[in-house]
Design an enzyme around this catalytic site. Structure first.
Site, PDB file in Angstrom:
ATOM      1  N   THR A 168      -3.131   5.818   4.021  1.00  0.00           N
ATOM      2  CA  THR A 168      -1.694   6.119   3.782  1.00  0.00           C
ATOM      3  C   THR A 168      -1.861   6.920   2.274  1.00  0.00           C
ATOM      4  O   THR A 168      -1.134   7.884   2.033  1.00  0.00           O
ATOM      5  CB  THR A 168      -1.152   4.742   3.568  1.00  0.00           C
ATOM      6  OG1 THR A 168      -1.058   4.037   4.365  1.00  0.00           O
ATOM      7  CG2 THR A 168       0.376   5.260   3.042  1.00  0.00           C
ATOM      8  N   LYS A 177       0.767  -1.225   0.066  1.00  0.00           N
ATOM      9  CA  LYS A 177      -0.131  -0.130  -0.112  1.00  0.00           C
ATOM     10  C   LYS A 177       0.671   1.263  -0.098  1.00  0.00           C
ATOM     11  O   LYS A 177       0.446   2.318  -0.547  1.00  0.00           O
ATOM     12  CB  LYS A 177      -1.332   0.026   1.293  1.00  0.00           C
ATOM     13  CG  LYS A 177      -0.356  -0.261   2.733  1.00  0.00           C
ATOM     14  CD  LYS A 177       0.213   1.091   3.080  1.00  0.00           C
ATOM     15  CE  LYS A 177       0.851   0.725   4.581  1.00  0.00           C
ATOM     16  NZ  LYS A 177       1.557   1.681   5.090  1.00  0.00           N
TER      17      LYS A 177
END
Length: 340
Positions: free
Chosen positions: A247, A190
């Site tokens: 994120t 990610k």
């Protein structure tokens, strides 16, 4: 009941984890190999990466690895990805039989593409109980006791439950899993998608474009996860979708900030220097490319991000190449239908 818990790594996340453990009533030791970092934190009781958070005097901060590890029932590793093997090797002959070692670092080893749990299993004594933790847990919020959640994975569910009991409290909710592959891949990759989303932000992409990158990026990770023996359902949870959202979207994210700077015209090296702390997605992008080739998985977003970071490809061209890929179905039985 655990007594002494040692956190290896005095970065922002290591500090936040130490505060969670202290709140939960454990004797906490923090370790860093850098004497100047230890001295600064010990004297000011402040980590420069978390300037608004005070570290209680009761938390021991040391650069002496022997004393940090000695007598610890649980060792939590929160060092940068490039330092994980070195750290594990340094403690291998010092930990007690039956020690629980929890990896809360997020990444993939850049030279071997090894998952951290596999590295720890290879290096640490056979009787060591190993777990990994991931999820949408920015240190800036956890350290201020803002409600958050994560997932702990271990091959033995009883180990996962022990770590769950260790960490969980009124502001940190902890779930359990036995899918180490899914949790670790979600945690590492990610960051690559977040770098790509940051680049897109720097180029002026709107909400639609960012949602596209996040959704299709998650599909790439899920496809690789299944090829490596993990569960795609894990990627729909905290270690996948949850961590990806935070994120890609939060200003706390170093990966997003670095990507945005690249999209605005900085080189990758300039962006990493400007962020001023480790940007794990930079290292994970190389591993993602190599894993995709090894497992024969098409991962175009990760690949284009790699090309921008390592080959100097213009971000505008990378985005154009992604958008002009051949037509395809969103879902299907073949791997080609999962990717962008």
């Amino acid at each position: 009941m655990f007594l002494k818990v040692t956190v290896l790594g005095c970065g922002a996340w290591g500090t936040a984890v130490a505060l969670v453990l202290f709140d939960n009533g454990y004797d906490v030791t923090m370790w860093s190999k850098f004497e100047d970092e230890v001295s600064s934190i010990r004297e000011s009781r402040i980590n420069r990466l978390l300037p608004d958070v005070s570290i209680p005097d009761e938390i021991i901060i040391t650069a002496d690895l022997d004393s940090a590890v000695s007598g610890a029932s649980v060792i939590i590793i929160v060092v940068p990805s490039f330092a994980l093997r070195e750290t594990a090797t340094a403690i291998a002959n010092q930990i007690n039989e039956g020690t629980v070692v929890v990896c809360m670092s997020k990444g993939i080893e850049k030279d071997t593409c090894g998952l951290f749990s596999d590295i720890l299993e290879d290096i640490l004594p056979d009787e060591t109980m190993i777990a990994v933790v991931s999820g949408p847990t920015h240190a800036e919020e956890v350290s201020k006791r803002v409600p958050s959640a994560c997932v702990v994975a271990a091959e033995d569910m009883s180990v996962a439950m022990r770590v769950q009991n260790l960490l969980m409290n009124k502001y940190l909710r902890v779930y359990t899993s036995t899918d180490l592959i899914g949790v670790e891949l979600g945690a590492a990759l990610k960051n690559v998608i977040a770098l790509g989303a940051g680049i897109g932000t720097g180029l002026g992409l709107g909400d639609n474009g960012l949602a596209m990158l996040m959704t299709r990026g998650l599909a790439e990770i899920a496809e690789l996860c299944m090829k490596m023996g993990g569960s795609k359902e894990t990627l729909a949870g905290l270690a996948g979708l949850g961590d990806l959202i935070v994120t890609c979207m939060s200003e706390h994210s170093r990966n997003r900030r670095a990507g945005r700077l690249i999209g605005q015209g900085m080189s990758a090296e300039q962006a990493m220097e400007s962020v001023g702390a480790v940007v794990e997605g930079y290292y994970a992008a190389k591993a993602a490319k190599e894993l995709a080739e090894l497992m024969d998985v098409d991962m175009p977003i990760c690949l284009e991000t790699y090309r921008v970071l390592y080959e100097g490809k213009a971000p505008e061209q990378a985005l154009e190449d992604l958008m002009s890929r051949s037509r395809r179905s969103e879902h299907g039985t073949g791997g080609e239908h999962w990717v962008m």
